[in-house]
Structures are given as C-alpha cells and as structure tokens.
Design a protein around this motif. Structure first.
Motif, PDB file in Angstrom:
ATOM      1  N   ASN A 195       0.850  -1.168  -0.161  1.00  0.00           N
ATOM      2  CA  ASN A 195       0.035   0.019   0.020  1.00  0.00           C
ATOM      3  C   ASN A 195       0.841   1.382  -0.121  1.00  0.00           C
ATOM      4  N   HIS A 196       1.518   1.369  -1.134  1.00  0.00           N
ATOM      5  CA  HIS A 196       2.264   2.637  -1.339  1.00  0.00           C
ATOM      6  C   HIS A 196       1.999   3.795  -2.091  1.00  0.00           C
ATOM      7  N   ALA A 197       1.401   3.401  -3.188  1.00  0.00           N
ATOM      8  CA  ALA A 197       1.134   4.266  -4.516  1.00  0.00           C
ATOM      9  C   ALA A 197      -0.068   4.942  -4.693  1.00  0.00           C
ATOM     10  N   GLY A 198      -1.034   3.930  -4.287  1.00  0.00           N
ATOM     11  CA  GLY A 198      -2.384   4.239  -4.480  1.00  0.00           C
ATOM     12  C   GLY A 198      -2.805   4.441  -6.190  1.00  0.00           C
ATOM     13  N   LEU A 199      -3.907   5.259  -6.263  1.00  0.00           N
ATOM     14  CA  LEU A 199      -4.371   5.619  -7.549  1.00  0.00           C
ATOM     15  C   LEU A 199      -3.491   6.699  -8.271  1.00  0.00           C
ATOM     16  N   GLY A 200      -3.083   6.569  -9.525  1.00  0.00           N
ATOM     17  CA  GLY A 200      -2.280   7.675 -10.061  1.00  0.00           C
ATOM     18  C   GLY A 200      -2.911   7.829 -11.595  1.00  0.00           C
ATOM     19  N   ASP A 201      -1.705   8.657 -12.195  1.00  0.00           N
ATOM     20  CA  ASP A 201      -2.168   9.238 -13.400  1.00  0.00           C
ATOM     21  C   ASP A 201      -1.758   8.308 -14.574  1.00  0.00           C
ATOM     22  N   PRO A 202      -2.576   7.814 -15.536  1.00  0.00           N
ATOM     23  CA  PRO A 202      -2.217   6.912 -16.429  1.00  0.00           C
ATOM     24  C   PRO A 202      -1.272   7.536 -17.653  1.00  0.00           C
ATOM     25  N   ASP A 203      -1.248   8.779 -17.821  1.00  0.00           N
ATOM     26  CA  ASP A 203      -0.434   9.267 -18.566  1.00  0.00           C
ATOM     27  C   ASP A 203       1.169   9.083 -18.158  1.00  0.00           C
ATOM     28  N   HIS A 240       1.987  -1.841 -10.034  1.00  0.00           N
ATOM     29  CA  HIS A 240       2.857  -1.614 -10.953  1.00  0.00           C
ATOM     30  C   HIS A 240       4.375  -1.103 -10.521  1.00  0.00           C
ATOM     31  N   PHE A 241       4.695  -0.643  -9.190  1.00  0.00           N
ATOM     32  CA  PHE A 241       5.791   0.146  -8.675  1.00  0.00           C
ATOM     33  C   PHE A 241       6.428  -0.569  -7.650  1.00  0.00           C
ATOM     34  N   TYR A 242       7.630  -0.798  -7.590  1.00  0.00           N
ATOM     35  CA  TYR A 242       8.276  -0.787  -6.357  1.00  0.00           C
ATOM     36  C   TYR A 242       8.328   0.286  -5.506  1.00  0.00           C
ATOM     37  N   GLY A 243       8.243   0.371  -4.109  1.00  0.00           N
ATOM     38  CA  GLY A 243       7.889   1.568  -3.262  1.00  0.00           C
ATOM     39  C   GLY A 243       8.816   1.545  -2.481  1.00  0.00           C
TER      40      GLY A 243
END
Length: 302
Positions: free
Chosen positions: A92-100, A124-127
């Motif tokens: 639980n580190h990134a949450g929702l973000g920008d598709p662009d 999709h990310f290492y945090g």
C-alpha cells in the motif's frame, strides 16, 4: 514491463549495489497480494515517511495502521543509509495515479504533470519509503541520499531500465508532495551516472563506533548534583543518538550528559526488552546495550 524477481534475488541485488540490507521478520511473504496482483512492474517510486526514528518508522511501514494496512512499501531507507526490507509483493504505497504518467514511465520519457488518479500504482511500482519528516527542514544525510540512488539503480540495472523509470510520489498522484527536500531530476541524474558504470560499485564498509560498557556505566552512575563534575564519556552521545533513533529520547536531550532524561529513556528501552523493577533502572547492562547497538549501529566493549 517486467516480472519482479524472487525475494531472495531482490535482497541480493540490493547488496550487490553496495547497500546494507536489514531483513525484517517475514518480509519475503508479507504483502497485500490477496487484494490484487503485483506486476508487471514498470518502475520505482520514492516517498518520504513523515515520521521520526528508524525503529518506529520501520514498524509503521511494516504494519501500517487501521486505515491503511501494511506493508506500506517494500523497503524503508533510513537516515544512516540502511535499507530495511518490510514486504515483498503488493504494498500500500502508491495508490491511484495518472495513466499518462504510467505510460511515460513505460516508454522511459519525461512524465507529464499528474492531473488524475485512475490507475492502480500498487500493482506496477516498487515502493521505498525514506525516513524524513517531509517538512522541508528535516535534513537528508549524504548516506541516505546515496542509498536512495543505489536502491533505484540496483532495480533499474536488474530490469534493464533507465533513470526515467524512477519517479516520486508527487509525480504520480495529484496533491502529493513527497519526496520533499531534494529534486527528482537531480536523483535521476545521479542514477544515470551510476548506471553508466555497467556494474555495481560497492563502497567500503564504514567502521562501527564502539561503546565501552564500563565507561558508560560510570557516566550513568555519576551524580549530577554532587560537588564534583559528572563523569563524561564520548560514548554517551552514541547511546543517546541510538535512543533518539529508537524513539525513546527527545533530540534536545542528546547532549553527551547521562542525566535524568537519558536514564529515563534507557529505562524505557530496558522495559521494551522485558526488564522490570530494579532491572529497568536506566543503567546500561551488557545484554541491553548489545541489543541497542545491534539495532542502531554500534558495537560494545566490556
């Protein structure tokens, strides 16, 4: 786009980049995979914690809280440069973000300004959470900044990514400001320089400070109200720094004098270890001091 390596391989590639890695509990299987998949991974995201004290920071990043269960990242990068691995898998580190922004990371081009939050970044990310108050005043020690650079370079090196695969939380989700206190363009430039070497560069291991138990006890037992001056010993500062790091002593009382505040703080540490009564009197013993040193970077001499 890439598949994350096995947890053991992940730890090894960080060490190969010259990092000191602390493996926390069951980190290899501690994750949120029951909430959704982790992967394919596309990049590395850097955060700051808004916390003080490495022990407390690692604990909250591992366990989370009632509103946001842990792990809250894959690793905590402490001020001394150590990397504490707290989870592996979905976190639980990134949450929702920008598709662009995600598209830019995948294509390894400069990311646009984030203006929406519709894509699952936890997948999709290492945090990595970096120990810092995030107020723009709390310093970023050189050892910590170098560790952030090495962590990101190690992952990019493994996957064959470039520095544009590394972003800050503030570049992913509108309204976020982390990491605050250094620029992501500067960090990506440092990562690019490191990746040019082609192979990891391992720095010489720093010498750990040594605390003499007998001298420390003498300083702790000296009476500050006595006619004579209290016993002074340089190791008191080392122990006080560890107690500050552990969250038991306020930094303003880290003054090299083993006074009432330090005694009270050390007694809290002893109680944390399970000591009670007269055994938790704030006077260091071999076992409690060795444990403090093992967790906060110093050795003990009898």
């Amino acid at each position: 786009m890439a598949t994350p390596p096995a947890a053991s391989t992940f730890a090894d590639l960080l060490r190969a980049e010259g990092l000191t890695v602390v493996e926390v509990g069951d980190w290899e299987t501690h994750n949120r995979n029951h909430k959704g998949p982790w992967g394919p991974v596309h990049g590395v995201m850097i955060h700051h914690t808004v916390t003080k004290g490495t022990a407390a920071t690692v604990a909250i990043c591992r366990d989370g809280h009632s509103g946001l269960p842990g792990p809250l990242c894959h690793g905590v990068i402490a001020k001394d440069g150590r990397v504490h691995l707290v989870g592996y898998g979905r976190a639980n580190h990134a949450g929702l973000g920008d598709p662009d922004v995600l598209s830019a990371v995948i294509a390894e081009r400069a990311a646009p300004v984030d203006n929406e939050a519709t894509v699952d970044g936890n997948r999709h990310f290492y945090g990595f959470e970096c120990e810092n108050l995030g107020d723009g005043q709390d310093p970023w020690p050189a050892a910590q900044l170098e560790a952030i650079e090495r962590v990101a370079a190690a992952i990019c090196r493994h996957h064959g990514w470039g520095p544009l695969s590394v972003i800050g939380h503030l570049e992913w989700q509108p309204g976020k400001v982390d990491p605050r206190g250094f620029g992501m363009d500067w960090l990506r430039g440092s990562i690019a320089d490191r990746l040019k070497t082609g192979t990891p560069t391992t720095p010489p291991q720093p010498t750990r400070p040594v605390v003499d138990l007998s001298k420390l006890v003498a300083a702790a037992r000296s009476n500050p109200k006595a006619k004579d001056e209290p016993v002074t010993y340089s190791g008191v500062r080392i122990v006080e720094s560890a107690l500050v790091d552990a969250g038991y002593l306020a930094k303003t009382y880290s003054d090299g004098h083993y006074g009432t505040a330090t005694i009270d703080a050390y007694a809290k540490w002893q109680r944390h270890l399970g000591y009670t009564g007269s055994a938790a009197d704030g006077i260091p013993g071999k076992t409690s001091l060795t444990r403090l040193g093992a967790e906060h970077g110093f050795d003990v001499k009898e």
